[in-house]
Write a protein that holds these residues in place. Structure first.
Motif, PDB file in Angstrom:
ATOM      1  N   PRO A 184     -36.349 -45.315  61.143  1.00 28.41           N
ATOM      2  CA  PRO A 184     -36.228 -45.105  59.694  1.00 28.41           C
ATOM      3  C   PRO A 184     -35.143 -44.121  59.294  1.00 28.41           C
ATOM      4  CG  PRO A 184     -38.090 -43.865  60.543  1.00 28.41           C
ATOM      5  CD  PRO A 184     -37.572 -44.673  61.698  1.00 28.41           C
ATOM      6  N   ASP A 185     -34.560 -43.400  60.262  1.00 28.63           N
ATOM      7  CA  ASP A 185     -33.544 -42.397  59.949  1.00 28.63           C
ATOM      8  C   ASP A 185     -32.125 -42.878  60.190  1.00 28.63           C
ATOM      9  OD1 ASP A 185     -35.376 -40.406  59.125  1.00 28.63           O
ATOM     10  OD2 ASP A 185     -35.861 -40.013  61.223  1.00 28.63           O
ATOM     11  N   VAL A 186     -31.992 -44.160  60.517  1.00 33.80           N
ATOM     12  CA  VAL A 186     -30.672 -44.786  60.650  1.00 33.80           C
ATOM     13  C   VAL A 186     -30.671 -46.047  59.803  1.00 33.80           C
ATOM     14  CG1 VAL A 186     -28.993 -45.854  62.196  1.00 33.80           C
ATOM     15  CG2 VAL A 186     -30.340 -43.893  62.985  1.00 33.80           C
ATOM     16  N   CYS A 187     -29.702 -46.151  58.926  1.00 36.55           N
ATOM     17  CA  CYS A 187     -29.567 -47.328  58.072  1.00 36.55           C
ATOM     18  C   CYS A 187     -28.297 -48.063  58.478  1.00 36.55           C
ATOM     19  CB  CYS A 187     -29.498 -46.912  56.608  1.00 36.55           C
ATOM     20  SG  CYS A 187     -29.426 -48.294  55.442  1.00 36.55           S
ATOM     21  N   THR A 188     -28.408 -49.372  58.749  1.00 38.48           N
ATOM     22  CA  THR A 188     -27.238 -50.171  59.121  1.00 38.48           C
ATOM     23  C   THR A 188     -26.917 -51.165  58.020  1.00 38.48           C
ATOM     24  OG1 THR A 188     -28.568 -51.811  60.330  1.00 38.48           O
ATOM     25  CG2 THR A 188     -27.749 -49.914  61.586  1.00 38.48           C
ATOM     26  N   LEU A 189     -25.637 -51.255  57.699  1.00 43.34           N
ATOM     27  CA  LEU A 189     -25.135 -52.156  56.671  1.00 43.34           C
ATOM     28  C   LEU A 189     -23.976 -52.934  57.289  1.00 43.34           C
ATOM     29  CD1 LEU A 189     -23.942 -50.911  53.116  1.00 43.34           C
ATOM     30  CD2 LEU A 189     -22.944 -52.832  54.318  1.00 43.34           C
ATOM     31  N   VAL A 205     -29.836 -62.262  56.320  1.00 42.92           N
ATOM     32  CA  VAL A 205     -30.419 -61.411  55.281  1.00 42.92           C
ATOM     33  C   VAL A 205     -31.836 -60.993  55.653  1.00 42.92           C
ATOM     34  CG1 VAL A 205     -31.187 -61.369  52.883  1.00 42.92           C
ATOM     35  CG2 VAL A 205     -28.972 -62.342  53.440  1.00 42.92           C
ATOM     36  N   THR A 206     -32.535 -61.858  56.367  1.00 43.10           N
ATOM     37  CA  THR A 206     -33.935 -61.599  56.701  1.00 43.10           C
ATOM     38  C   THR A 206     -34.114 -60.566  57.817  1.00 43.10           C
ATOM     39  OG1 THR A 206     -33.832 -63.527  58.160  1.00 43.10           O
ATOM     40  CG2 THR A 206     -34.738 -63.853  55.953  1.00 43.10           C
ATOM     41  N   GLU A 207     -33.041 -60.134  58.468  1.00 46.59           N
ATOM     42  CA  GLU A 207     -33.134 -59.104  59.505  1.00 46.59           C
ATOM     43  C   GLU A 207     -33.178 -57.750  58.803  1.00 46.59           C
ATOM     44  OE1 GLU A 207     -29.810 -59.894  62.104  1.00 46.59           O
ATOM     45  OE2 GLU A 207     -30.417 -61.992  62.312  1.00 46.59           O
ATOM     46  N   ARG A 208     -34.392 -57.251  58.533  1.00 47.20           N
ATOM     47  CA  ARG A 208     -34.581 -56.113  57.639  1.00 47.20           C
ATOM     48  C   ARG A 208     -35.009 -54.830  58.344  1.00 47.20           C
ATOM     49  NH1 ARG A 208     -34.815 -56.088  52.730  1.00 47.20           N
ATOM     50  NH2 ARG A 208     -33.716 -54.240  53.367  1.00 47.20           N
ATOM     51  N   GLY A 209     -35.232 -54.896  59.654  1.00 44.37           N
ATOM     52  CA  GLY A 209     -35.784 -53.765  60.371  1.00 44.37           C
ATOM     53  C   GLY A 209     -37.199 -54.071  60.816  1.00 44.37           C
ATOM     54  N   ASN A 210     -37.777 -53.154  61.586  1.00 42.14           N
ATOM     55  CA  ASN A 210     -39.093 -53.395  62.153  1.00 42.14           C
ATOM     56  C   ASN A 210     -39.920 -52.110  62.117  1.00 42.14           C
ATOM     57  OD1 ASN A 210     -41.000 -55.069  63.663  1.00 42.14           O
ATOM     58  ND2 ASN A 210     -40.565 -53.698  65.384  1.00 42.14           N
ATOM     59  N   GLY A 211     -41.222 -52.248  61.933  1.00 44.09           N
ATOM     60  CA  GLY A 211     -42.106 -51.087  61.953  1.00 44.09           C
ATOM     61  C   GLY A 211     -41.695 -50.044  60.931  1.00 44.09           C
ATOM     62  N   LYS A 212     -41.606 -48.792  61.386  1.00 48.63           N
ATOM     63  CA  LYS A 212     -41.207 -47.717  60.473  1.00 48.63           C
ATOM     64  C   LYS A 212     -39.787 -47.894  59.966  1.00 48.63           C
ATOM     65  CE  LYS A 212     -44.294 -44.162  62.353  1.00 48.63           C
ATOM     66  NZ  LYS A 212     -44.362 -42.822  63.005  1.00 48.63           N
ATOM     67  N   GLY A 213     -38.988 -48.676  60.680  1.00 49.79           N
ATOM     68  CA  GLY A 213     -37.609 -48.915  60.267  1.00 49.79           C
ATOM     69  C   GLY A 213     -37.437 -50.092  59.331  1.00 49.79           C
TER      70      GLY A 213
END
Length: 387
Positions: A184-189, A205-213
């Motif tokens: 959750p402390d790293v944001c990728t764009l 677009v659907t690859e949004r992160g997982n769990g706390k991220g």
């Protein structure tokens, strides 16, 4: 504090697969020489990189993979075994001293990170970095070790930083995204050509992160033949909204120069205009949202003569807050390199107009890209809070 530093030494040129491989570090030499001819850089602006230690590489990469890269570089591993680890393939061949050369590129990005985070320089540029396809236990797509992923972990461990990673390479920044998919402390764009047509085929677009991220991964897969206006609209809108939402401590940008019309490996229709605008927008957003802390690395870019030196020079001009260069390129630079170049140079900072025949689907492509942007930003536009 310096305005900007340029991380470079000839040791970075050892990362070389072959004379005919598309990934050619001569790009850095051409860019630096162009900046010198323009009197835009001084020797005092250049900082030598160091080699990343095994301990630093282990922040991201698996011990067995590092050991295999070392053995391959010593000629102790053949292609059949190496291919299990992504080396010895057509994309990422084995070459002598592969570990040392790869660790030097990582060390360059760590050097850039320290220059910024320790307050010696406002911004830092390592064009030898940007190897965003490297995975924890496998090389991929011309990339052995992933310097950006290691640098992000380093920034977290050493400085406790929240990092916003912004990737404008035409290829999806898959290695960085998957490394931090649950963080959750790293944001990728990542803004990239859709994987329907281009390696690595990810970045939906659907690859949004997982769990706390979950919610900290943003992808903008733009359509083939996308032109400047649509690219820049997606880039500036997404970058600013995400920075405002995520509130990073530092921004790391990957600056692949392969979205250009001339690039032989991609299908986008950008011109030099996006490369003039991209770093200036990045600098402005860094100033607005994280105290100006901005680290930039290189990346893709396979027309090393007509495109990359001009595109990458714009990053340095933006960091030094100099007016964007315009008009003719230096005659001395053109004369020095033209005999070696397999194509005629573009003799000006701008591309000729028109650069290509107008495409018939421009409104349709722009509408599709706008829909992609709206869909990817929907999460934060619904006033969700970062975790």
């Amino acid at each position: 504090m310096k305005e900007a530093v340029f991380v470079f030494s000839e040791d970075q040129l050892g990362y070389s697969f072959s004379d005919t491989h598309p990934f050619n570090q001569k790009r850095i030499v051409l860019t630096l020489d162009l900046l010198k001819e323009m009197h835009a850089i001084e020797d005092s602006d250049i900082v030598a990189p160091r080699m990343a230690t095994d301990e630093e590489l282990l922040l991201v990469h698996e011990p067995k993979f590092i050991d295999m890269v070392k053995k391959a570089g010593r000629g102790e591993v053949g292609s059949e075994i190496g291919a299990v680890y992504g080396i010895g393939t057509e994309d990422t061949p084995i070459f002598p001293n592969m570990h040392e050369a790869s660790a030097m590129l990582v060390g360059g990005t760590l050097t850039a990170a320290d220059e910024v985070m320790q307050g010696r320089s406002r911004y830092a540029l390592n064009l030898g970095g940007g190897l965003h396809h490297g995975f924890q236990g496998k090389a991929s797509g011309f990339c052995v070790y992933n310097d950006s992923s290691v640098a992000i972990r380093y920034l977290q461990k050493k400085y406790g930083a929240r990092v916003l990673y912004v990737d404008t390479d035409a290829h999806h920044g898959d290695g960085v995204q998957w490394t931090f998919f649950d963080d959750p402390d790293v944001c990728t764009l990542s803004i990239h050509e859709t994987g329907r047509y281009l390696f690595p085929g990810t970045g939906h677009v659907t690859e949004r992160g997982n769990g706390k991220g979950y919610g900290t991964s943003f992808n903008f897969p733009i359509d083939a033949f996308t032109e400047d206006e649509s690219f820049l609209q997606v880039y500036e809108t997404a970058f600013r909204e995400i920075a405002e939402w995520f509130k990073p401590d530092v921004i790391l940008t990957q600056n692949g120069a392969d979205a250009h019309y001339f690039d032989p490996l991609t299908h986008l229709y950008s011109t030099m205009e996006i490369y003039k605008q991209i770093p200036r927008i990045a600098r402005e957003i860094a100033e607005d949202y994280c105290g100006g802390r901005w680290i930039a690395v290189g990346g893709g870019g396979y027309d090393i003569w007509r495109v990359v030196p001009r595109a990458w020079s714009h990053i340095w001009y933006a960091m030094k807050q100099l007016p964007a260069p315009a008009g003719p390129l230096p005659e001395e630079w053109l004369a020095r390199w033209q005999e070696e170049a397999p194509v005629p140079f573009i003799p000006t900072w701008e591309d000729p107009e028109p650069l290509y025949t107008a495409i018939p689907r421009k409104p349709e492509i722009e509408e599709k890209n706008a829909q992609v942007m709206a869909r990817s930003l929907q999460y934060i536009r619904n006033e969700q809070q970062p975790r």
